[in-house]
Each structure stands twice: as C-alpha cells, then as structure tokens.
Design a protein around this motif. Sequence first.
Motif, PDB file in Angstrom:
ATOM      1  N   SER A 187      24.525   3.213 141.437  1.00 34.90           N
ATOM      2  CA  SER A 187      25.398   4.165 141.251  1.00 34.90           C
ATOM      3  C   SER A 187      24.997   5.141 140.181  1.00 34.90           C
ATOM      4  O   SER A 187      24.538   5.118 139.242  1.00 34.90           O
ATOM      5  CB  SER A 187      26.668   3.201 140.629  1.00 34.90           C
ATOM      6  OG  SER A 187      27.444   4.327 140.237  1.00 34.90           O
ATOM      7  N   ALA A 188      25.628   6.366 140.519  1.00 35.90           N
ATOM      8  CA  ALA A 188      25.322   7.631 139.735  1.00 35.90           C
ATOM      9  C   ALA A 188      26.427   7.558 138.509  1.00 35.90           C
ATOM     10  O   ALA A 188      26.429   8.830 137.908  1.00 35.90           O
ATOM     11  CB  ALA A 188      25.221   8.891 140.384  1.00 35.90           C
TER      12      ALA A 188
ATOM     13  N   GLU B  75      29.061   8.286 151.785  1.00 33.89           N
ATOM     14  CA  GLU B  75      30.501   7.696 151.879  1.00 33.89           C
ATOM     15  C   GLU B  75      31.411   8.229 153.073  1.00 33.89           C
ATOM     16  O   GLU B  75      32.046   8.953 153.005  1.00 33.89           O
ATOM     17  CB  GLU B  75      31.112   7.780 150.700  1.00 33.89           C
ATOM     18  CG  GLU B  75      30.228   6.896 149.647  1.00 33.89           C
ATOM     19  CD  GLU B  75      30.896   7.305 148.074  1.00 33.89           C
ATOM     20  OE1 GLU B  75      32.112   7.325 148.022  1.00 33.89           O
ATOM     21  OE2 GLU B  75      29.943   7.281 147.102  1.00 33.89           O
TER      22      GLU B  75
ATOM     23  N   THR C 289      35.313   3.196 144.093  1.00 35.68           N
ATOM     24  CA  THR C 289      36.588   3.358 143.731  1.00 35.68           C
ATOM     25  C   THR C 289      37.216   4.374 144.484  1.00 35.68           C
ATOM     26  O   THR C 289      36.601   5.487 144.877  1.00 35.68           O
ATOM     27  CB  THR C 289      36.593   3.988 141.863  1.00 35.68           C
ATOM     28  OG1 THR C 289      35.851   2.728 141.412  1.00 35.68           O
ATOM     29  CG2 THR C 289      37.958   3.916 141.631  1.00 35.68           C
TER      30      THR C 289
ATOM     31  N   VAL D  58      41.386   5.798 145.673  1.00 37.52           N
ATOM     32  CA  VAL D  58      42.906   5.693 145.074  1.00 37.52           C
ATOM     33  C   VAL D  58      43.691   5.743 146.652  1.00 37.52           C
ATOM     34  O   VAL D  58      43.099   6.438 147.276  1.00 37.52           O
ATOM     35  CB  VAL D  58      43.228   7.031 144.436  1.00 37.52           C
ATOM     36  CG1 VAL D  58      44.673   7.582 144.281  1.00 37.52           C
ATOM     37  CG2 VAL D  58      42.690   7.042 142.894  1.00 37.52           C
TER      38      VAL D  58
ATOM     39  N   LYS E  96      36.689  11.473 146.121  1.00 31.75           N
ATOM     40  CA  LYS E  96      36.665  12.407 145.219  1.00 31.75           C
ATOM     41  C   LYS E  96      37.174  13.648 145.869  1.00 31.75           C
ATOM     42  O   LYS E  96      36.671  14.206 147.129  1.00 31.75           O
ATOM     43  CB  LYS E  96      35.211  12.640 144.776  1.00 31.75           C
ATOM     44  CG  LYS E  96      34.767  11.517 143.960  1.00 31.75           C
ATOM     45  CD  LYS E  96      33.251  11.323 143.559  1.00 31.75           C
ATOM     46  CE  LYS E  96      32.663  10.659 144.463  1.00 31.75           C
ATOM     47  NZ  LYS E  96      31.236  10.421 144.626  1.00 31.75           N
TER      48      LYS E  96
ATOM     49  N   ASP F 278      34.798  14.835 139.979  1.00 32.18           N
ATOM     50  CA  ASP F 278      33.754  13.815 140.465  1.00 32.18           C
ATOM     51  C   ASP F 278      34.620  12.387 140.343  1.00 32.18           C
ATOM     52  O   ASP F 278      33.827  11.453 140.051  1.00 32.18           O
ATOM     53  CB  ASP F 278      32.495  13.834 139.625  1.00 32.18           C
ATOM     54  CG  ASP F 278      32.904  13.500 138.055  1.00 32.18           C
ATOM     55  OD1 ASP F 278      34.217  13.654 137.695  1.00 32.18           O
ATOM     56  OD2 ASP F 278      31.937  13.275 137.249  1.00 32.18           O
TER      57      ASP F 278
ATOM     58  N   ALA G 148      37.591   9.730 141.862  1.00 31.86           N
ATOM     59  CA  ALA G 148      38.572   9.636 142.988  1.00 31.86           C
ATOM     60  C   ALA G 148      39.957   9.697 142.568  1.00 31.86           C
ATOM     61  O   ALA G 148      40.349   9.750 141.528  1.00 31.86           O
ATOM     62  CB  ALA G 148      38.535   7.896 143.384  1.00 31.86           C
TER      63      ALA G 148
ATOM     64  N   GLN H 243      40.471   8.075 131.656  1.00 24.79           N
ATOM     65  CA  GLN H 243      39.833   7.832 130.537  1.00 24.79           C
ATOM     66  C   GLN H 243      39.792   8.864 129.414  1.00 24.79           C
ATOM     67  O   GLN H 243      39.566   8.964 128.347  1.00 24.79           O
ATOM     68  CB  GLN H 243      38.440   7.161 130.641  1.00 24.79           C
ATOM     69  CG  GLN H 243      37.354   8.160 131.352  1.00 24.79           C
ATOM     70  CD  GLN H 243      37.492   8.127 132.852  1.00 24.79           C
ATOM     71  OE1 GLN H 243      38.461   7.994 133.504  1.00 24.79           O
ATOM     72  NE2 GLN H 243      36.381   8.408 133.576  1.00 24.79           N
TER      73      GLN H 243
ATOM     74  N   VAL I 162      38.628   3.125 135.999  1.00 29.60           N
ATOM     75  CA  VAL I 162      37.631   4.030 135.306  1.00 29.60           C
ATOM     76  C   VAL I 162      36.200   3.898 136.642  1.00 29.60           C
ATOM     77  O   VAL I 162      35.300   4.589 136.210  1.00 29.60           O
ATOM     78  CB  VAL I 162      37.279   3.608 134.038  1.00 29.60           C
ATOM     79  CG1 VAL I 162      36.179   4.547 133.369  1.00 29.60           C
ATOM     80  CG2 VAL I 162      38.494   3.839 133.030  1.00 29.60           C
ATOM     81  N   GLY I 163      36.409   2.789 137.289  1.00 28.93           N
ATOM     82  CA  GLY I 163      35.206   2.610 137.981  1.00 28.93           C
ATOM     83  C   GLY I 163      34.463   1.318 138.123  1.00 28.93           C
ATOM     84  O   GLY I 163      33.803   1.037 138.982  1.00 28.93           O
TER      85      GLY I 163
END
Length: 621
Positions: A19-20, A44, A89, A91, A100, A171, A173, A179, A197-198
């Motif tokens: 993951s980035a 994705e 992640t 929504v 995103k 960047d 979702a 946060q 938060v992921g």
Amino acid sequence: MVLCPVIGKLLHKHVVLASASPRRQEILSNAGLRFEVVPSRFKEKLCKASFPTPSAYAVETAKQKALEVARRMHQKDLRAPDVVIGADTIVTIGGLILEKPVDKQDAYRMLSRLNGKEHSVFTGVAIVHCSDRDGRLHTEVLDFYEETTVKFSELSEELLREYIDSGEPMDKAGGYGIQALGGMLVEHVRGDFLNVVGFPLNHFCKKLAQLYCPPRPGDVRGAERDSIPAVDTFEDLSDLEGGGGSDPAWGGRGGRGGEEAGGAPPQAPGPRDADLNGAAEEKRPPFPTGLLELMEGFKASKALFTACKLNVFDVLRDQGPLKAVDIARKINASVCRTGRLLEACAALGLLHKTDAGYSNTEAADLHLVSDSAHSLHGLAVYNDSHVWDLFTHLDLAARDGAEQARGASGTKAERLFQSAETTLLFMRAMHGLSKLTARDVATAFDLSRFTSACDLGGCTGALAHELAREYPRLQVTVFDLPDVTEHARGFQPDGQRTEHVRFVPGDFFTDALPRAQLYVLSRVLHDWPDDRVHHLLSRISSCCEPGGGVLVAEAAAMEEEEAAAARRRGLQPLGALLLGAGRPRSARELGQLLQRHGFRDVRVAPAGDLLRVVLGTRAAP
Ligand SMILES: Cc1cn([C@H]2C[C@H](O)[C@@H](COP(=O)(O)OP(=O)(O)OP(=O)(O)O)O2)c(=O)[nH]c1=O
C-alpha cells in the motif's frame, strides 16, 4: 515488545505492506510492526456491480492488491516475502461506492452526497502468506473487512468548497480525511476510528491472534475467538512461529465486520462474544445491506432502462441542466412521475442534481445518450423490451424448461426477427456492445499475417471495421443472416476503410462459408449447445487452409480467474437457462474445442474486462 504480542509474531518474518497509503504505514508502524512498503500496481477497477456487497468489493480489491505485489516480488527475485498485507477503503452511501475523487468536482459531488447523512466506511484487508514450492509461488489468503458508520453534520456549500480547496480530499475515499481537517465535518462515529483512516488495527490483531496463537485445548479463553489475547496469555513472546500451533488457523468470524466468501468456513460463534475488556455483549448478525440491494436491484435497472427509453439523457445532453418540469414537458410525461424517475436516476449516480436542475453525469453522456460513439442506449432498450420480459419467466424455465418459459414468444431467432423493428432493436444492442469491445478483441493478438477474415455472425460489422482499421492489408467479410445484413447499412461508419468490409448474407450452419484465412466468432458460441458448436467448428475447419486461423471471443473465465469476473460471468447460465440453448465455456474449454477440430498453437489472451480471446492455427490435415 510486551504491548503488541500478536504483532510480535510477525517481527521475524519478511512482511510487505502492499500500500502507498501513508495512513496505513503510520498505523502499522505505530503498532510496532516492521515491514517493507511495496505499493501495489493493481488497478482498482473491478466491476462493482458484480459484487453482492460493497464489503465484498473492498475485500476483493485488497486481495488483488496484495496478490499483485506477492507475484511481482516472486517473479523478480524468485523469492516472495513471508507475508503481504493489502487493504482497500471505500465509503458507501445509498448503495453507491465512493472511492478517491478524480477531481475537485468529483470531490464536491461526493461530499454533497455525504452532507448531513450517515454513511459506512468499509476497509477490506487481505493477509497473504507466501511460500515457494519448486520455484512456484504458493499463497494462502485470509481476508476480512470492518465497517464503521460515520455521520456528517449539515455543512454549508461554502465550507465544502473551502475544504476541497485545502486539497485534503483528493487521495481519500469519499473525499475526506477524518484524521485531519475532515474531522470537523463529522458529527459522530460508530465503530473503529482507524478503520476509517484506512486500517482496522483491532480486527487485524484479532486475526493475527487466530493465526499465530490458537487457543490450547482446555484453555478457558478458547471460546473468546474474537478477542486479542491479553498479554499474559503468551508465555513466550519471542516464539517466532506462533505459540504452539504449527499451521496458521485460517478462518474465524470478525466482530462488526466479517469474513468474505473465499476464506475458510467460519467457526461457529459462541453464544456470546466478549469485547476487549471481557464484558459480554449481544452478538448481532451483520446488517444484510448487500442482500437488500439485490432485492431492490431490479428497480435500479428498470429506472435506467426507462430513462433511456424516454430519451431523458438525450434531452439533458442537448439542453441540460433542466428542471424536472421542463424535462417532463420535453419527454411528454407527467411532471410528478418524471420527478420521481429523475430522483431515482440521481440517486443511482446517472444524473447530477444541482440548483440549476438535472444534468448528465460523465457516464450518462458517454454511454446512455442514443447517438454517442460509445452508446449503450440500444442495449438498455433491448434489455427492457426483450430480456426483462424473458427473466420474468425464470421460475418457469427452472421448473419446466426453456420451452415453457418462452411460451408463445417463440425461439430467440423467431422473436428477434419477427419484424424489422425487433431486428433493429437487437442490432442496436449488439452494435453498442461490440463497439465497446471491438478494439480489445482486434488487438488481443497480432493478426497482421492475415489478409482476409470472415466474421461469422458479425452483425453490424462493428468488429469487422475495427479489424480493417487495425490491419490495413485485411479484407473482412461479415457473414450473417439475411435479416441482419439487410439492415447493416444503417450502422456503417462514415469515411475511411469501409471498402475493406463487405456483407454476405447466409446461415453459418447451412450455407457455404466465404473463403478467408482467418475466421472470427465473436460472442457467438455461448448461444449454441455442444452439438451445434462442433458442427460449426468442423465446417470452419474444413474451409480453413493450413496456416489459417480461428479467433474466438467470449466472456470466458480463465483458470485462476479473479472472483469478481467469475461472479459476473456466473449470471450467464441464467440466459442459457431461459433460451434453452447455449452455455458459457471457459477459456480452456474453448481451446480444447479448437484443438479437437484441427487447430494447433492455441493461445488465450484477455480482451479488456469482459472478454477472452482464443486464437488457433489450422494444422495441415
Ligand atoms: C474515509 C477516509 C479515507 N482515508 C484514506 C485511506 C486510504 O489511504 C484512502 C482510500 O484509498 P485506498 O485505495 O484504500 O488506498 P490508497 O490508494 O491510499 O493506497 P493503496 O491503494 O496503495 O493501498 O483513503 C483517510 O485517510 N481518511 C478518511 O477519513
């Protein structure tokens, strides 16, 4: 490290985070995990509609992200890491999945949708254990997801615009970061904050506990499968390979989240679950969001079909934005009913609704207007008028067979060709679909060695034109029933290379096939049962000179198909059930069919998201 005994089990393994996301890196390193970061290159873009639930989509994406990294690392060094972790992640609100945002406008649309409402955040996680077996990568996947509910306050447009200008949404979702500044938008959160938060750290640790620290026989804590073991549960925290158990214990059911299909069977839950403090709470089954969506799914399809049929998207492309009352007048419909249809289309993400009225989304402009280059309008109208009706008899077909289900409406050919109008309806649907996939089919293999091709059942010639465009030396014959070729003229593109495509009427089961070096069967074979397919292939085989070829394109599954595509193709047998004839075949099966009819050097290649192409070369008899 006493504070994180479970994480400690991974300390001596080569762990990779696929993951980035800086948030995921921070959450896991704060928890004491040591890992290498190798961002996944998995695109994705799985088809969301093919998943029964949003969580299933997130889990599959997480899994594909992790597997892509495992495969790439194994290929590069012939040595995969011990463990690869992937996460995704999303929504969700009102059945829509938000990822995103692509630009500021998209972020505004997402945040407006979330404004004043409650939504869910799902993170899918995949823990992939890798090993090398005789130079081949072997993987075992444990996946799970966590759901958190977030409620936004009522926010002014000014605030949303200001928030978007901060750059924070881009960047993330759903277009917000809880946060940071985005925390100001949130009224309350139910569930794991870090999940939003992921990364659902708590659920992850429970899974690690199941994997590496299975309860010992007689251990009273054994029933508490979902709890992270208290520190004193572990006598030897430096035990590298997992407290006493040899194999990781795959499976187990999560807390608020759960397992996805594809993992090991869930263990029977105890009568009560225990939370981290040991307090018992009532176990409630997860809310069946996906099932409810499936129950209502037919209404969504019908809304889309109806809006297409009433040319709502055409009107809005030409004159939008428009208010409901104006649209109703233009499509000659009742204002009140049109208003509801437009509301439904906006909720489905087909239209935008602003103070100025309704306007098309990008997808609607591209695919739902009737005359765009990539229009699927014909397919929507055909599904509405033919396929919809057929599917209302699915129960009859399952019970009594296709004949009964079709009843007086006749066979597929009889229904499609009963009038010029129905033939054109069918051709428009096929034209849209073929144009969508033609380029991928034409370029799946290098076909430049052929100078003549015959597209059997080539309908409007959409694929033939793409082949002629791609291979300047190629002359293409479209061979289809006279009812079809008679109407094909109206679908011809203006301009270049139309002289390289000709239409010949005929029935490929009975009439002489035009001579060609390459025979093409694009989305034809699934319509026919095995005996007909053999008959057709043997006819092609006897016309085809040695060195010539046959190219078959179908929505065929590959061997190690990603679950999403397999699910999407899983609906195909329903069509066959109703039409009582063909069936879908896997890429391997298609290859074997070609071999059986004298074709060698059979190769398979993907053609975009939907199709697989199989190419065989005619061997000397
Ligand atoms: C809702 C929400 C999401 N996010 C982030 C978490 C994820 O990084 C991102 C969702 O995108 P993902 O596609 O899950 O992850 P990513 O693109 O950042 O990283 P990769 O694909 O390489 O794993 O949104 C927040 O940081 N705060 C939030 O409040």
